[in-house]
Design a protein around this motif. Structure first.
Motif, PDB file in Angstrom:
ATOM      1  N   ILE A 279      69.697  60.598 -71.813  1.00 17.71           N
ATOM      2  CA  ILE A 279      70.892  59.770 -71.644  1.00 17.71           C
ATOM      3  C   ILE A 279      70.998  58.741 -72.762  1.00 17.71           C
ATOM      4  CG2 ILE A 279      71.974  58.058 -70.128  1.00 17.71           C
ATOM      5  CD1 ILE A 279      70.666  59.628 -67.768  1.00 17.71           C
ATOM      6  N   GLU A 280      69.867  58.175 -73.164  1.00 21.81           N
ATOM      7  CA  GLU A 280      69.856  57.195 -74.252  1.00 21.81           C
ATOM      8  C   GLU A 280      70.312  57.831 -75.566  1.00 21.81           C
ATOM      9  OE1 GLU A 280      66.605  54.485 -76.753  1.00 21.81           O
ATOM     10  OE2 GLU A 280      65.957  55.743 -75.094  1.00 21.81           O
ATOM     11  N   LEU A 281      69.788  59.001 -75.880  1.00 24.77           N
ATOM     12  CA  LEU A 281      70.128  59.659 -77.139  1.00 24.77           C
ATOM     13  C   LEU A 281      71.602  60.045 -77.208  1.00 24.77           C
ATOM     14  CD1 LEU A 281      67.013  61.965 -77.702  1.00 24.77           C
ATOM     15  CD2 LEU A 281      67.689  59.990 -79.068  1.00 24.77           C
ATOM     16  N   SER A 282      72.196  60.335 -76.053  1.00 26.08           N
ATOM     17  CA  SER A 282      73.608  60.721 -76.039  1.00 26.08           C
ATOM     18  C   SER A 282      74.533  59.528 -75.831  1.00 26.08           C
ATOM     19  CB  SER A 282      73.854  61.749 -74.934  1.00 26.08           C
ATOM     20  OG  SER A 282      73.737  61.145 -73.656  1.00 26.08           O
ATOM     21  N   ASN A 283      73.944  58.329 -75.826  1.00 26.39           N
ATOM     22  CA  ASN A 283      74.730  57.119 -75.560  1.00 26.39           C
ATOM     23  C   ASN A 283      75.467  57.194 -74.228  1.00 26.39           C
ATOM     24  OD1 ASN A 283      74.054  55.812 -78.040  1.00 26.39           O
ATOM     25  ND2 ASN A 283      75.513  57.156 -79.092  1.00 26.39           N
ATOM     26  N   GLY A 284      74.840  57.868 -73.284  1.00 25.32           N
ATOM     27  CA  GLY A 284      75.411  57.955 -71.951  1.00 25.32           C
ATOM     28  C   GLY A 284      76.521  58.961 -71.781  1.00 25.32           C
ATOM     29  N   THR A 285      76.791  59.771 -72.819  1.00 19.90           N
ATOM     30  CA  THR A 285      77.909  60.713 -72.745  1.00 19.90           C
ATOM     31  C   THR A 285      77.505  62.088 -72.240  1.00 19.90           C
ATOM     32  OG1 THR A 285      77.599  61.403 -75.055  1.00 19.90           O
ATOM     33  CG2 THR A 285      79.085  59.538 -74.644  1.00 19.90           C
ATOM     34  N   ASP A 286      76.202  62.358 -72.155  1.00 19.17           N
ATOM     35  CA  ASP A 286      75.737  63.670 -71.709  1.00 19.17           C
ATOM     36  C   ASP A 286      75.723  63.702 -70.178  1.00 19.17           C
ATOM     37  OD1 ASP A 286      74.513  66.055 -71.161  1.00 19.17           O
ATOM     38  OD2 ASP A 286      72.925  65.824 -72.665  1.00 19.17           O
ATOM     39  N   LEU A 287      76.796  64.224 -69.602  1.00 17.38           N
ATOM     40  CA  LEU A 287      76.917  64.257 -68.144  1.00 17.38           C
ATOM     41  C   LEU A 287      75.900  65.188 -67.511  1.00 17.38           C
ATOM     42  CD1 LEU A 287      80.809  64.266 -67.691  1.00 17.38           C
ATOM     43  CD2 LEU A 287      79.229  62.339 -67.555  1.00 17.38           C
ATOM     44  N   SER A 288      75.542  66.260 -68.237  1.00 11.05           N
ATOM     45  CA  SER A 288      74.579  67.205 -67.665  1.00 11.05           C
ATOM     46  C   SER A 288      73.233  66.527 -67.450  1.00 11.05           C
ATOM     47  CB  SER A 288      74.416  68.418 -68.584  1.00 11.05           C
ATOM     48  OG  SER A 288      73.865  68.049 -69.842  1.00 11.05           O
TER      49      SER A 288
END
Length: 261
Positions: free
Chosen positions: A224-233
């Motif tokens: 979640i951190e690496l995707s800046n919270g955008t990775d819903l999966s």
């Protein structure tokens, strides 16, 4: 032998060479196009807001990859593309457990073949001890990344679909080590996804059977951190894996206290 005859033979040789080169060039173009299209398809699946469209459309492309592999069964890029698609479809869209098991089995077959062609030392992994397997991971390089990623995705989908198979579950430590190695050698853009996969691996089993929910929590939070919270999966799998394990642990604790009172 006349000059004319020799010229005709030479012309035929040149024509044949040209056809072979053309065939090789076309095969390469098809392979590259199929591999690239598979990557774009994965992105389209992730961003598609109508899952039914994916459910209905993906099988046609799966059959297309099968047909391309009939003509070129040793192309690691095509094999990896097929493995990724079969694994994703089998894990997400196959509601029937038996169908999911079949699709992920094919994904695993394609992935193992792709990596075996790309990295010969992986051909002996299924019969190797964990120690011998771990030694071979150190020799994986960036050029092996695509096949390693497909292998990881396919094996994760396979284990999920065969969760009652202890032989499959025994591969969990191997897969975790491989995915951690991928983070070191692979595409940085896929790191968030790989950390999600690692979180799934750590929470597939309950703690009593070797599951590691706290480690899974760390992996999910890193994704979640690496995707800046955008990775819903990553968030969905976090809730599905860690939160479920936590609820199970709390319920067991309450039951044990009740039994002692």
């Amino acid at each position: 032998m006349s000059i004319r005859y020799r010229l005709c033979v030479r012309a035929a040789q040149l024509a044949l060479s040209g056809l072979l080169l053309l065939h090789a060039g076309c095969a390469s173009l098809i392979s590259n196009a199929a591999s690239g299209f598979a990557d774009h398809l994965s992105a389209a699946v992730t961003n598609q807001n109508d899952p039914e469209t994916v459910r209905d459309g993906a099988p046609a492309y799966m059959l297309l990859l099968d047909s391309l592999l009939e003509g070129d069964p040793g192309d690691p890029a095509l094999l990896a593309a097929a493995a990724n698609l079969y694994a994703s479809y089998g894990a997400v869209f196959a509601d029937d457990p038996n169908r999911s098991a079949r699709l992920t089995e094919r994904a695993r077959h394609y992935a193992e073949k792709a990596l075996c062609i790309s990295y010969a030392r992986s051909c002996e992994w299924n019969g190797a001890t964990y120690e011998a397997y771990e030694v071979t991971l150190a020799h994986l390089k960036h050029k092996h990344g695509e096949a390693v990623y497909a292998y990881g995705v396919a094996w994760l989908a396979y284990i999920r679909a065969h969760s009652d198979d202890w032989n499959a579950l025994a591969r969990l430590p191997h897969l975790e080590a491989l995915l951690n190695r991928y983070i070191e050698i692979g595409d940085a853009a896929k790191a968030s996804t790989v950390y999600t996969y690692l979180g799934i691996l750590a929470t597939l089993r309950p703690p009593a059977l070797g599951g590691e929910p706290e480690k899974g929590k760390q992996y999910f939070e890193r994704a979640i951190e690496l995707s800046n919270g955008t990775d819903l999966s990553a968030k969905v799998e976090y809730a599905r894996g860690y939160a479920r394990a936590l609820r199970t642990r709390i319920a067991r604790s309450v039951a044990e206290r009740g039994a002692c009172s």
